[in-house]
Write an enzyme that holds these catalytic residues in place. Structure first.
Site, short mmCIF file in Angstrom:
data_model
loop_
_atom_site.label_atom_id
_atom_site.label_comp_id
_atom_site.label_asym_id
_atom_site.label_seq_id
_atom_site.Cartn_x
_atom_site.Cartn_y
_atom_site.Cartn_z
CG ASP A 100 -0.31 -0.29 2.52
OD1 ASP A 100 0.78 -0.88 2.54
OD2 ASP A 100 -0.89 0.09 3.57
CD GLU A 167 3.39 -1.21 7.29
OE1 GLU A 167 3.73 -1.19 8.48
OE2 GLU A 167 3.37 -0.17 6.59
#
Ligand SMILES: [Zn+2]
Ligand SMILES: [Zn+2]
Length: 438
Positions: A100, A167
């Site tokens: 991400d 994350e």
């Protein structure tokens, strides 16, 4: 003895990639794969996706791992991807990359800078940028996948690749574990990950043995008082004053209640209350981030926060029925790099990259959900190392008092892509080869 020709070749290839000879084959694989890896990196950097929205990134990654010969499963815990390559009997190694990006407006000036915007969970349009270097991680692990698939004669066992979403909001690792990461797929004997380092020179890797990243938790505290006219405080229990005292009193937990060698950070990041200068409000809300390493210290700090918050309000005369409301939210547990595994892998990294390119780093109070992989019973040894990503010149200039290096999450953070990706591929492949050696 090496010929002058080889020396010249090594010298030429080490311009962007400073590493001692140690495994020529690995380096030549990284060099051969680099042009297509770079293409992938640039595409990913230009097209970042927010946490829980990593649909395209995850698809592109799955396609690459599949093309490298891995058996790939998508949509594991959201947009998570798992790739498995079985290569005979032996140990199982898991290598994780996160996927991400962040709601940051890129200001690196790169021609491939992101111009992407997305809708955040609150419905707001936000810019998106790979400001934490997860695009480097993804690209590196694609290189590792290709290298390991191409060198099957050098290892035996099972390699599991984990593409982890979310994350940055520390939810993806848990989501993938809950969706069967360790039960539907081969359970690893070792877990590895890498993360770019915004202060370390490209070509080098950094490591921390033991606690590397912190327990990252939060608390919301509503301090309730009795409101009234600002000119008549004697008729009120002023939550603004109580909140101010609370903020200061909380700092005595760090300085007076916890052993000096047990790191703790308590930061009040948000304080809100009141509407107007002459009205004493009924309540003030505080939001805290709480960082610790050890679980018993974490529990002790939670208790101390509760005692101090309630005690400060009671001291001010707040009646028991209005005692403060405290909500703790456990974020992500600390990351503990298993010392035996750190020793073993760093020996390999020294052989591969050269002694001077493997650097001990300080632990951080940041949070990272990779640590969760090491907390599942029976416990698996884990190790996340750091990947240098900044040019030698910039590091030297900043040390000499020049411009400060942009930190991770900064709109100006731009890794030196070639050397960083090549070192990522070589270091992680070397680590995996060692753990899976015949
Ligand atoms: Zn980050
Ligand atoms: Zn990150």
């Amino acid at each position: 003895m090496r010929s002058i020709f080889t020396l010249l070749l090594v010298a030429a290839s080490s311009i962007a990639f400073a590493a001692e000879p140690g495994d020529e084959l690995l380096r030549s694989v990284a060099a051969k794969e680099y042009p297509s890896l770079e293409k992938f990196y640039l595409t990913t950097h230009t097209n970042p996706e927010l946490s829980l929205q990593e649909e395209q990134t995850s698809k592109r990654l799955a396609a690459e791992w599949r093309a490298a010969g891995f058996e790939v499963t998508e949509k594991v815990g959201g947009f998570g991807v798992v790739g498995v390559l079985k290569n005979g009997p032996g140990k199982t190694v898991l290598i994780r990359t996160d996927l991400d990006a962040l709601p940051v407006k890129e200001e690196t000036g790169a021609e491939y800078a992101s111009k992407i915007t997305a809708t955040d969970p609150a419905g707001k349009t936000v810019p998106v940028m790979h400001a934490c270097g997860h695009d480097i991680h993804i690209t590196s692990i694609i290189g590792v996948a290709r290298a390991m698939a191409g060198m099957k004669d050098r290892w035996s066992g099972t390699l599991v690749l984990m593409g982890q979403p979310a994350e940055e909001i520390v939810r993806g690792a848990k989501a993938m574990l809950d969706d069967g990461l360790f039960t539907k797929f081969p359970r690893p004997d070792f877990c590895l990950a890498l993360h770019v380092d915004s202060e370390l020179e490209v070509g080098k890797v950094g490591f921390v043995s033991g606690f590397a990243m912190a327990n990252s938790d939060s608390a919301e505290i509503v301090i309730r008082g009795i409101g009234g006219h600002g000119a008549q405080p004697q008729t009120t229990k002023d939550p603004v004053v109580i909140a101010a005292q609370t903020v200061l009193n909380l700092q005595t937990i760090v300085s007076r209640e916890v052993r000096a060698i047990d790191p703790v950070v308590i930061s009040v990041g948000s304080i809100h209350g009141g509407t107007k200068y002459n009205i004493i409000p009924d309540e003030v809300t505080l939001q805290l981030t709480i960082r610790t390493y050890k679980d018993d210290v974490r529990a002790k700090v939670f208790k101390a926060i509760e005692r101090i918050v309630k005690g400060t309000a009671a001291t001010a005369g707040v009646p028991p029925e209005l005692e403060p409301k405290i909500t703790f939210r456990e974020g992500t547990p600390s990351t503990y790099n298993t010392p035996e595994l750190v020793t073993r892998v760093t020996q390999t990294l020294r052989r591969t990259l050269g002694e001077e390119n493997v650097i001990q780093r300080d632990p951080s109070m940041g949070g990272e959900d990779f640590g969760l992989l090491g907390r599942q019973e029976p416990k698996i040894p884990i190790f996340m190392y750091r990947l240098g990503s900044v040019s030698k010149e910039k590091v030297a200039a900043s040390k000499a008092g020049g411009p400060a290096l942009p930190s991770l999450h900064s709109s100006k953070y731009l890794p030196e892509r070639e050397g960083t990706i090549k070192t990522g591929v070589v270091s992680m492949t070397a680590a995996a080869l060692d753990l899976l050696k015949k």
